[in-house]
Design a protein around this motif. Structure first.
Motif, PDB file in Angstrom:
ATOM      1  N   LEU A  41     -14.702   3.248  87.478  1.00 55.64           N
ATOM      2  CA  LEU A  41     -13.867   2.127  87.047  1.00 55.64           C
ATOM      3  C   LEU A  41     -13.239   2.388  85.681  1.00 55.64           C
ATOM      4  N   VAL A  42     -14.007   2.951  84.768  1.00 55.52           N
ATOM      5  CA  VAL A  42     -13.496   3.268  83.439  1.00 55.52           C
ATOM      6  C   VAL A  42     -12.425   4.358  83.541  1.00 55.52           C
ATOM      7  N   PHE A  43     -12.702   5.346  84.368  1.00 55.33           N
ATOM      8  CA  PHE A  43     -11.752   6.445  84.551  1.00 55.33           C
ATOM      9  C   PHE A  43     -10.430   5.932  85.117  1.00 55.33           C
ATOM     10  N   MET A  44     -10.501   5.092  86.142  1.00 52.54           N
ATOM     11  CA  MET A  44      -9.287   4.582  86.776  1.00 52.54           C
ATOM     12  C   MET A  44      -8.557   3.592  85.871  1.00 52.54           C
ATOM     13  N   LEU A  45      -9.294   2.911  85.000  1.00 43.63           N
ATOM     14  CA  LEU A  45      -8.641   2.031  84.034  1.00 43.63           C
ATOM     15  C   LEU A  45      -7.752   2.853  83.099  1.00 43.63           C
ATOM     16  N   HIS A  46      -8.245   4.011  82.696  1.00 42.81           N
ATOM     17  CA  HIS A  46      -7.454   4.884  81.835  1.00 42.81           C
ATOM     18  C   HIS A  46      -6.211   5.390  82.565  1.00 42.81           C
ATOM     19  N   ILE A  47      -6.374   5.822  83.794  1.00 45.31           N
ATOM     20  CA  ILE A  47      -5.234   6.314  84.574  1.00 45.31           C
ATOM     21  C   ILE A  47      -4.230   5.191  84.810  1.00 45.31           C
ATOM     22  N   GLY A  48      -4.736   4.004  85.076  1.00 43.59           N
ATOM     23  CA  GLY A  48      -3.846   2.857  85.256  1.00 43.59           C
ATOM     24  C   GLY A  48      -3.063   2.549  83.995  1.00 43.59           C
ATOM     25  N   THR A  49      -3.694   2.721  82.838  1.00 43.24           N
ATOM     26  CA  THR A  49      -3.000   2.511  81.565  1.00 43.24           C
ATOM     27  C   THR A  49      -1.867   3.518  81.402  1.00 43.24           C
ATOM     28  N   VAL A  50      -2.114   4.766  81.786  1.00 43.76           N
ATOM     29  CA  VAL A  50      -1.072   5.799  81.727  1.00 43.76           C
ATOM     30  C   VAL A  50       0.114   5.402  82.599  1.00 43.76           C
ATOM     31  N   PHE A  51      -0.178   4.918  83.808  1.00 45.87           N
ATOM     32  CA  PHE A  51       0.893   4.548  84.738  1.00 45.87           C
ATOM     33  C   PHE A  51       1.705   3.363  84.212  1.00 45.87           C
ATOM     34  N   VAL A  52       1.014   2.340  83.738  1.00 45.95           N
ATOM     35  CA  VAL A  52       1.708   1.138  83.249  1.00 45.95           C
ATOM     36  C   VAL A  52       2.574   1.470  82.040  1.00 45.95           C
ATOM     37  N   LEU A  53       2.025   2.198  81.086  1.00 40.85           N
ATOM     38  CA  LEU A  53       2.782   2.534  79.879  1.00 40.85           C
ATOM     39  C   LEU A  53       3.960   3.448  80.190  1.00 40.85           C
ATOM     40  N   SER A  54       3.750   4.410  81.086  1.00 37.07           N
ATOM     41  CA  SER A  54       4.833   5.327  81.447  1.00 37.07           C
ATOM     42  C   SER A  54       5.956   4.583  82.154  1.00 37.07           C
ATOM     43  N   THR A  55       5.584   3.688  83.061  1.00 42.00           N
ATOM     44  CA  THR A  55       6.597   2.893  83.758  1.00 42.00           C
ATOM     45  C   THR A  55       7.367   2.013  82.790  1.00 42.00           C
ATOM     46  N   LEU A  56       6.654   1.371  81.890  1.00 46.91           N
ATOM     47  CA  LEU A  56       7.294   0.477  80.929  1.00 46.91           C
ATOM     48  C   LEU A  56       8.254   1.228  80.014  1.00 46.91           C
ATOM     49  N   LEU A  57       7.802   2.351  79.466  1.00 52.39           N
ATOM     50  CA  LEU A  57       8.621   3.079  78.498  1.00 52.39           C
ATOM     51  C   LEU A  57       9.771   3.838  79.155  1.00 52.39           C
ATOM     52  N   GLY A  59      11.463   2.382  81.447  1.00 54.70           N
ATOM     53  CA  GLY A  59      12.356   1.320  81.887  1.00 54.70           C
ATOM     54  C   GLY A  59      12.219   0.973  83.352  1.00 54.70           C
ATOM     55  N   GLY A  60      11.017   1.130  83.902  1.00 54.17           N
ATOM     56  CA  GLY A  60      10.775   0.742  85.289  1.00 54.17           C
ATOM     57  C   GLY A  60      10.906   1.861  86.296  1.00 54.17           C
ATOM     58  N   ILE A  61      11.144   3.078  85.857  1.00 53.69           N
ATOM     59  CA  ILE A  61      11.240   4.218  86.788  1.00 53.69           C
ATOM     60  C   ILE A  61       9.820   4.646  87.158  1.00 53.69           C
ATOM     61  N   TRP A  62       9.249   3.946  88.135  1.00 55.07           N
ATOM     62  CA  TRP A  62       7.841   4.129  88.469  1.00 55.07           C
ATOM     63  C   TRP A  62       7.560   5.452  89.172  1.00 55.07           C
ATOM     64  N   GLN A  63       8.569   6.033  89.805  1.00 53.74           N
ATOM     65  CA  GLN A  63       8.341   7.281  90.536  1.00 53.74           C
ATOM     66  C   GLN A  63       7.884   8.395  89.589  1.00 53.74           C
ATOM     67  N   VAL A  64       8.575   8.511  88.450  1.00 53.46           N
ATOM     68  CA  VAL A  64       8.184   9.528  87.472  1.00 53.46           C
ATOM     69  C   VAL A  64       6.821   9.184  86.877  1.00 53.46           C
ATOM     70  N   ALA A  65       6.611   7.902  86.602  1.00 57.44           N
ATOM     71  CA  ALA A  65       5.333   7.457  86.045  1.00 57.44           C
ATOM     72  C   ALA A  65       4.186   7.760  87.000  1.00 57.44           C
ATOM     73  N   LEU A  66       4.435   7.614  88.298  1.00 60.53           N
ATOM     74  CA  LEU A  66       3.389   7.888  89.286  1.00 60.53           C
ATOM     75  C   LEU A  66       3.033   9.366  89.304  1.00 60.53           C
ATOM     76  N   VAL A  67       4.041  10.229  89.247  1.00 57.73           N
ATOM     77  CA  VAL A  67       3.784  11.674  89.234  1.00 57.73           C
ATOM     78  C   VAL A  67       2.983  12.061  87.994  1.00 57.73           C
ATOM     79  N   VAL A  68       3.384  11.522  86.838  1.00 59.69           N
ATOM     80  CA  VAL A  68       2.673  11.818  85.588  1.00 59.69           C
ATOM     81  C   VAL A  68       1.236  11.312  85.648  1.00 59.69           C
ATOM     82  N   SER A  69       1.044  10.127  86.215  1.00 54.46           N
ATOM     83  CA  SER A  69      -0.295   9.538  86.286  1.00 54.46           C
ATOM     84  C   SER A  69      -1.202  10.337  87.210  1.00 54.46           C
ATOM     85  N   LEU A  70      -0.668  10.804  88.325  1.00 56.79           N
ATOM     86  CA  LEU A  70      -1.473  11.613  89.249  1.00 56.79           C
ATOM     87  C   LEU A  70      -1.856  12.946  88.602  1.00 56.79           C
ATOM     88  N   ALA A  71      -0.913  13.529  87.859  1.00 58.40           N
ATOM     89  CA  ALA A  71      -1.230  14.769  87.142  1.00 58.40           C
ATOM     90  C   ALA A  71      -2.285  14.509  86.064  1.00 58.40           C
TER      91      ALA A  71
END
Length: 248
Positions: A41-57, A59-71
């Motif tokens: 749960l702690v690990f996935m919380l960190h990954i989720g934070t990466v995804f949310v921040l990447s998507t936000l910064l 401007g909503g391009i979640w596809q790139v954020a998803l690739v970065v988060s999976l990496a």
């Protein structure tokens, strides 16, 4: 032979992803999260934070954020569960881990270089870009630098003869302040001021030298590492800004 010019749009997308990364790793990831990162749960919380921040910064391009988060998940997963415990918290492991993340961000920005110009930040991206790089550079210099210096000097800590105990966390705070001052001096184009900072710290540390050779060498190693990291990361941040604001 000149080097191939870097696409400013790619540098802009990289800058947004870089800020998301340093915020996720060095600001929103607490010491408690690091200590309990092997808990799913702690690990996935960190990954989720990466995804949310990447998507936000971006401007909503979640596809790139998803690739970065999976990496990010893959890289952190290897470090958390595959690398032996006695190697996991070393400076080498930290630098390799961060280098792998940087390569991921570069590849993601190269894959979709205009990502930030296509999101909801498109109209204000040119205005917001300098503050984004400024904040990312500051966090990398001050906060990440603390981890680097701490890991580098950890093996010398017990050998250093520092019989007189200082204030709690004073060394960490001093390091943060000196790296902050170096960042400011270089950023505003006054790097010569770093020399005065070195001289001032040398005078203030005269008493440490009286405690013995091991104590003085310990302080010198930490100080030189802190200064070197601060200068290197600040100049890299300035270089990124120059590339990102360049006209095609």
């Amino acid at each position: 032979m000149s080097l191939m010019p870097i696409d400013p749009a790619m540098a802009q997308s990289f800058a947004a992803l870089l800020l998301a990364h340093v915020l996720a790793d060095f600001t929103f990831q607490t010491n408690a999260m690091v200590q309990h990162k092997r808990k799913p749960l702690v690990f996935m919380l960190h990954i989720g934070t990466v995804f949310v921040l990447s998507t936000l910064l971006l401007g909503g391009i979640w596809q790139v954020a998803l690739v970065v988060s999976l990496a990010h998940l893959l890289i952190d997963g290897i470090k958390t569960w595959i690398i032996p415990a006695h190697l996991r918290n070393t400076l080498a492991a930290f630098l390799i881990d961060q280098a792998a993340h940087m390569i991921t961000l570069v590849l993601a920005a190269a894959w979709w270089p205009g990502a930030i110009t296509q999101g909801f930040w498109a109209n204000i991206a040119p205005i917001a870009l300098p503050p984004v790089i400024l904040v990312a550079g500051f966090i990398t210099t001050v906060t990440a630098g603390g981890y680097v210096v701490g890991m580098l000097t950890a093996r010398y800590q017990t050998a250093a003869d520092t019989s007189e105990a200082g204030l709690p966390d004073a060394g960490r705070l001093i390091g943060q302040l000196e790296r902050s001052m170096i960042f400011l001096l270089v950023w505003i184009g006054e790097p010569t001021g770093v020399g005065f900072l070195i001289a001032a710290k040398s005078v203030l540390r005269l008493d440490t030298a009286k405690q013995g050779r091991s104590a003085s060498e310990y302080v010198i190693i930490g100080t030189m590492a802190s200064f070197a990291w601060a200068l290197g990361t600040t100049y890299m941040a300035r270089a990124l800004l120059e590339i990102a604001v360049a006209t095609p």
